[in-house]
Design a protein around this motif. Structure first.
Motif: not given
Length: 105
Positions: A61-80, A92-100
């Motif tokens: 939850p956040s002021a006026g709605g909600s916050t979506l936080t997405i963290m990605t981590v490489l399975k193997l390697g240094v730079w993605d 995030a775009a797919a979630v926003a579209y599905a939520a309208g």
């Protein structure tokens, strides 16, 4: 590691209910949903150009709605090479579209 955070003018439960759309949009495998903590996780598979990524998502939850936080981590390697940010933004775009709705700026 990449972190993308977006705010939405909808309650957290609305975002939570459409998280599977984000998982599907990035080709996520073995999704795990922990509703009480507002946490979800999945991973992407290996391809010709990637070893894959672990994707962790929180909805809070956040002021006026909600916050979506997405963290990605490489399975193997240094730079993605930007793969993590592209995955997080696609999620995030797919979630926003599905939520309208759209992310707040």
């Amino acid at each position: 590691m990449t972190t993308v955070q977006q705010r939405f003018a909808v309650p957290p439960d609305v975002l939570w209910n459409v998280l599977p759309a984000g998982v599907a949009a990035i080709g996520g495998q073995l999704p795990v949903y922990d509703g009480p903590r507002g946490f979800a996780a999945c991973r992407t598979g290996m391809s010709l150009l990637s070893w894959g990524q672990h994707v962790n998502v929180t909805v809070s939850p956040s002021a006026g709605g909600s916050t979506l936080t997405i963290m990605t981590v490489l399975k193997l390697g240094v730079w993605d090479w930007g793969e993590g940010k592209r995955l997080a933004n696609r999620f995030a775009a797919a979630v926003a579209y599905a939520a309208g709705t759209a992310a707040l700026h």
